[in-house]
Scaffold this motif. Structure first.
Motif, PDB file in Angstrom:
ATOM      1  N   LEU A 278       0.888  -1.170  -0.049  1.00  0.00           N
ATOM      2  CA  LEU A 278       0.083  -0.043   0.079  1.00  0.00           C
ATOM      3  C   LEU A 278       0.859   1.356   0.207  1.00  0.00           C
ATOM      4  CD1 LEU A 278      -2.902   0.609   0.251  1.00  0.00           C
ATOM      5  CD2 LEU A 278      -2.607   1.146   2.512  1.00  0.00           C
ATOM      6  N   GLY A 279       1.849   1.218   0.932  1.00  0.00           N
ATOM      7  CA  GLY A 279       2.737   2.428   0.924  1.00  0.00           C
ATOM      8  C   GLY A 279       3.516   2.557  -0.526  1.00  0.00           C
ATOM      9  N   ILE A 283       2.990   5.826  -3.075  1.00  0.00           N
ATOM     10  CA  ILE A 283       4.309   6.596  -3.779  1.00  0.00           C
ATOM     11  C   ILE A 283       4.031   6.815  -5.185  1.00  0.00           C
ATOM     12  CG2 ILE A 283       6.632   6.453  -4.211  1.00  0.00           C
ATOM     13  CD1 ILE A 283       7.113   5.124  -1.455  1.00  0.00           C
ATOM     14  N   LEU A 284       3.723   5.588  -5.770  1.00  0.00           N
ATOM     15  CA  LEU A 284       3.778   5.553  -7.207  1.00  0.00           C
ATOM     16  C   LEU A 284       2.626   6.316  -7.832  1.00  0.00           C
ATOM     17  CD1 LEU A 284       4.140   1.687  -8.430  1.00  0.00           C
ATOM     18  CD2 LEU A 284       5.536   3.748  -8.659  1.00  0.00           C
ATOM     19  N   ILE A 285       1.340   6.488  -7.138  1.00  0.00           N
ATOM     20  CA  ILE A 285       0.231   7.266  -7.727  1.00  0.00           C
ATOM     21  C   ILE A 285       0.591   8.774  -7.469  1.00  0.00           C
ATOM     22  CG2 ILE A 285      -2.066   7.947  -6.621  1.00  0.00           C
ATOM     23  CD1 ILE A 285      -1.973   5.260  -8.486  1.00  0.00           C
ATOM     24  N   VAL A 286       1.226   9.142  -6.275  1.00  0.00           N
ATOM     25  CA  VAL A 286       1.376  10.673  -6.146  1.00  0.00           C
ATOM     26  C   VAL A 286       2.535  11.011  -7.364  1.00  0.00           C
ATOM     27  CG1 VAL A 286       2.467  11.960  -4.742  1.00  0.00           C
ATOM     28  CG2 VAL A 286       0.990  10.533  -3.781  1.00  0.00           C
TER      29      VAL A 286
ATOM     30  N   LEU B  97       2.928  11.581  -0.119  1.00  0.00           N
ATOM     31  CA  LEU B  97       4.151  10.929  -0.515  1.00  0.00           C
ATOM     32  C   LEU B  97       5.093  10.605   0.623  1.00  0.00           C
ATOM     33  CD1 LEU B  97       5.732  10.116  -3.253  1.00  0.00           C
ATOM     34  CD2 LEU B  97       7.281  11.942  -2.614  1.00  0.00           C
ATOM     35  N   THR B  98       5.165  11.258   1.438  1.00  0.00           N
ATOM     36  CA  THR B  98       5.990  10.933   2.730  1.00  0.00           C
ATOM     37  C   THR B  98       5.336  10.197   3.495  1.00  0.00           C
ATOM     38  OG1 THR B  98       5.474  13.100   3.684  1.00  0.00           O
ATOM     39  CG2 THR B  98       7.692  13.018   2.640  1.00  0.00           C
ATOM     40  N   PHE B  99       3.842  10.228   3.509  1.00  0.00           N
ATOM     41  CA  PHE B  99       3.182   9.076   4.351  1.00  0.00           C
ATOM     42  C   PHE B  99       3.462   7.677   3.619  1.00  0.00           C
ATOM     43  CE2 PHE B  99      -0.238   6.971   6.241  1.00  0.00           C
ATOM     44  CZ  PHE B  99       0.038   7.430   7.496  1.00  0.00           C
ATOM     45  N   GLY B 100       3.291   7.884   2.247  1.00  0.00           N
ATOM     46  CA  GLY B 100       3.539   6.358   1.690  1.00  0.00           C
ATOM     47  C   GLY B 100       4.916   5.752   2.029  1.00  0.00           C
TER      48      GLY B 100
END
Lengths: 317, 288
Positions: A278-279, A283-286, B97-100
Motif C-alpha cells: 500500500l505504501g 508513492i507511485l500514484i502521487v 508521498l512521505t506518508f507512503g
C-alpha cells in the motif's frame, strides 16, 4: 428530456444493479461493498473540504470517530434507537467542525494540515479518558445480524453525499469554494466571505463523515479509540480522492473502488506484506498520477508512459 | 525537591526532543516538505544502534556516527530519486508521498524485526548521580549533551560552511539561489540527507533511553510537529527551545494531570499555539 442522456441511463443502470446486488451474492461480497461505500462516502466528504476548498485536512477521521462514538454511547447509555442516535452522529461532528473550524480554518497550507491532525489526536486521547465513552476499553454495541441493511444504508449515504457534492458544485457555495482554492486573497477581494464558506464546507464534510462513522459503529458492533480515530482512515480518504481526482464529483468513488479493490486483493493474497505494498502504491500514484484516474475515465488523456513522464516533468525540482 | 526533579527530567528529556525534531525542522524550513517519514527514520536509527550493540557489543554512543551515515545516504537517495520528482506539486501531495514512504518502511521493519519492544541496555544504564532525593541517570546527561552538541554543530555547519550557506540561501529565496549558481535539487537532497542523519542520531539516543518498536514512528513525527510549532522554524536553536518546552510540559503535565492526558496536552498546546501565532512562538520563516 435531458434526463435521458446516455450517461444518465448507464448511471441509473449501475444504481439499479447495485440495489439488486445483495440478493444474489455471498456475505463476503456484501461486506466488501459495504466497506467500499463507506470509504466512498468519507472520501466524498473529504473532497468537499480538501478537493473543492483546497484545505487539506489531515484530521477528518476525528468526525468519523466522533460519529461512531456518539452512536455507540447514545445507543448503549441512553438506550436510544439506531436512527435517533445516527441523527446525533451527524449533528454533533458538524457542530464540532464549526467550532474547531473557526480556529483552524484561519491557518493555511501545512499549518492547517497539522492543526487538524493535532485536533484528531487530542480528541482521541480525550475520548480514551472519558468514562461515558468506555475509556480505553471501547464500547460494544448490540449485535445487528442484518448485514444487508448496512449495505443499503451505506449505499444511500454514498448516493446522498455524491448528490450533495453535485448540487454544491453547481451552486454559489461551490463556486465560492473553488475561488478560495484557486486564490483565497482574490476571492476575498471579490467580496466572498471566505470564513463563512470554509466553515460551511468543513461542517458538511463533518456531517457525512460523522454519519458514516455512526453506521460503521453499529455495523462492526465494537469500537475503541485506536480503531475509529486511526490516522490511516484519514490517509485513505485523501489517497482515494487523489486517486480518483480531487475536486471532481465521481473522483472519490472511482478512487474508493480502485484502492479498496487493490487492498482487498493484496490483503487476500499477501496478508503480511499488503501494508508495505500500500505504501509503495501511494508513492507511485502521487508521482505518476497526481490528477487521478478521472482524466482517463473522462477520456481527456490516455493511460500512457508519456503522460506519466509529463506529470513528473511538471512537478520535479 | 519533587519540583526540581520534574524540572530536571523535563529539561533532559527536552534536549532529546529537540534533536528528535531538529532534522524535521531543517527539512521543513528549507524545502517546505513536511516529512511524515521522519519518525520511521528515527526508528531505523534506533535499530542500527540496537543491532550493532547486540551483535558486537560496541558501546551504543559510539554507534551514532554509523547510524547518521546510513541515514544520510538513505535520506539523500529518497529525496533525489523520489521526493524531488514532486517538489512543485500541491502540498498535500508531498504529505501523501512521505506518508507512503512511512507506511512502506514501517511495514518492512515490522516484517524483518517483528513488533517486539526493544531497548539497548549497556552495563552503566542503571547508574547515575543521586543526591538529596534527586536522581539523574548518567545516560540522560550524556544524551542531553550529545543532543546539544549536534544542535550546535548543525548551526555552525549552516552558518560557516559553503554548503550550509547554499542551504540557507535556498530556503530564503529559491530563485535568487539558482541565479547565484546553487544546484537546488542537489541542495534539497543534501538537506534531506542531513535531516535524516539527525533523525538517525536521535534514534540511536532513544534506543538507550526508551524502549522502542517499529510502530512508534508516527507519534515521534507528531511530536516533531509540536516541537517545530512551539520553537518556530527559524533556527537550530528554535528546535531545541521547542523540545525543552515540550519536555517540561510533558513532565509537569503527566505528574499533575495524569499520564493518560500527556499527548492530549501537547496536541492541544499545538492547536492553541498555531491559532494564536501561526508561525510558532519564536517564529521566523527560514533558517537565517
Amino acid at each position: 428530456m435531458k434526463v435521458f442522456k446516455s450517461g444518465n441511463i448507464s448511471l441509473l443502470f449501475i444504481i439499479i444493479l447495485l440495489l439488486l446486488f445483495p440478493l444474489g451474492v455471498s456475505s463476503y461480497w456484501i461486506r466488501f461493498f459495504t466497506g467500499l461505500f463507506m470509504f466512498a462516502t468519507i472520501s466524498q466528504a473529504w473532497n468537499i473540504i480538501g478537493g473543492y476548498a483546497g484545505y487539506a485536512s489531515f484530521g477528518n477521521v476525528v468526525f468519523f470517530g466522533l460519529g461512531a462514538y456518539v452512536t455507540a454511547a447514545f445507543m448503549n447509555n441512553y438506550q436510544l434507537s439506531f436512527p435517533v442516535s445516527l441523527i446525533f452522529a451527524g449533528i454533533i461532528p458538524m457542530l464540532f467542525a464549526a467550532c474547531v473550524g473557526l480556529a483552524v480554518l484561519r491557518l493555511r497550507g501545512h499549518y492547517f494540515a497539522i492543526a487538524t491532525l493535532g485536533v484528531a489526536e487530542a480528541t482521541r486521547e480525550i475520548i480514551s479518558n472519558i468514562e461515558f465513552f468506555g475509556g480505553g476499553l471501547g464500547i460494544s454495541l448490540p449485535i445487528a445480524r442484518n448485514f444487508i441493511a448496512f449495505y443499503y444504508i451505506m449505499f444511500s449515504l454514498m448516493l446522498i453525499s455524491t448528490i450533495s457534492v453535485y448540487i454544491i458544485f453547481r451552486s454559489r457555495l461551490g463556486y465560492a469554494l473553488v475561488a478560495i482554492r484557486e486564490s483565497e486573497d482574490a476571492a476575498e477581494v471579490l467580496g466572498i466571505n471566505s470564513t463563512k464558506y470554509k466553515i460551511i464546507a468543513f461542517a458538511l464534510s463533518a456531517l457525512f463523515t460523522g454519519l458514516a462513522g455512526g453506521v460503521y459503529a453499529f455495523w462492526i458492533t465494537y469500537i475503541d479509540p485506536p480503531s475509529v480515530f486511526d490516522v490511516s482512515i484519514t490517509v485513505k480518504m485523501v489517497i482515494m480522492t487523489v486517486l480518483g481526482g480531487a475536486g471532481t464529483i465521481y473522483g472519490p468513488i472511482a478512487g474508493a473502488i480502485i484502492l479498496q479493490g487493490i487492498s482487498e486483493i493484496l490483503w487476500r493474497e499477501f496478508l503480511y506484506v499488503h501494508s508495505a505494498f500500500l505504501g509503495f502504491f501511494i508513492i507511485l500514484i502521487v508521482i505518476l498520477l497526481p490528477r487521478g484516474f478521472m482524466t482517463f475515465i473522462r477520456g481527456e488523456r490516455i493511460f500512457s508512459l508519456s503522460y506519466f513522464l509529463e506529470n513528473i516533468r511538471e512537478h520535479r525540482a | 525537591m519533587l519540583h526540581l526533579q520534574i524540572l530536571l527530567n523535563g529539561i533532559l528529556l527536552g534536549g532529546l526532543y529537540g534533536l528528535t525534531a531538529l532534522g524535521f525542522s531543517l527539512v521543513w524550513g528549507i524545502t517546505n516538505i513536511i516529512n511524515l517519514a521522519h519518525g520511521v527514520f528515527i526508528v531505523l536509527g534506533a535499530y542500527i544502534t540496537y543491532w550493532i550493540f547486540e551483535l558486537t557489543g560496541i558501546d551504543p554512543f559510539l554507534t551514532i556516527p554509523v547510524s547518521m551515515l546510513i541515514l544520510f545516504l538513505l535520506g539523500y537517495v529518497v529525496q533525489s530519486s523520489i521526493i524531488n520528482l514532486i517538489i512543485r506539486a500541491p502540498i498535500f501531495m508531498t504529505l501523501l508521498l512521505t506518508f507512503g514512504i512511512e507506511i512502506a518502511l514501517t511495514n518492512i521493519i515490522l516484517l524483518t524485526w517483528s513488533a517486539d519492544y526493544r531497548m539497548v541496555t549497556p552495563w552503566y544504564s542503571g547508574s547515575g548521580i543521586s543526591t538529596e532525593g534527586i536522581a539523574i541517570p548518567y545516560i540522560r546527561i550524556l544524551t542531553f549533551l550529545i543532543a546539544i552538541s549536534l544542535t550546535v554543530l548543525l548551526h555552525l555547519f549552516l552558518t560557516k560552511t559553503k554548503t550550509g550557506n547554499a542551504i540557507r540561501a535556498t530556503g530564503m529565496d529559491i530563485i535568487a539561489a539558482k541565479l547565484n549558481g546553487v544546484n537546488v535539487s542537489r541542495i534539497y537532497s543534501i538537506t534531506f540527507g542531513i535531516g535524516s542523519a539527525l533523525a538517525g542520531s536521535a534514534g540511536s539516543l532513544i534506543s538507550v533511553t526508551h524502549s522502542f518498536s517499529p510502530t512508534i514512528g508516527g507519534s515521534l513525527t507528531l511530536k516533531s510537529f509540536v516541537i517545530c510549532v512551539l520553537g518556530g522554524l527559524g533556527s537550530a536553536g528554535g528546535a531545541l527551545a521547542g523540545g525543552v518546552a515540550l519536555g517540561l510540559v510533558e513532565s509537569f503535565g503527566s505528574v499533575y494531570l495524569g499520564s493518560g492526558f500527556k499527548d492530549a496536552i501537547s496536541f492541544a498546546m499545538l492547536v492553541f499555539v498555531l491559532v494564536i501565532s501561526p508561525r510558532g512562538i519564536l517564529g521566523k520563516e527560514f533558517y537565517r
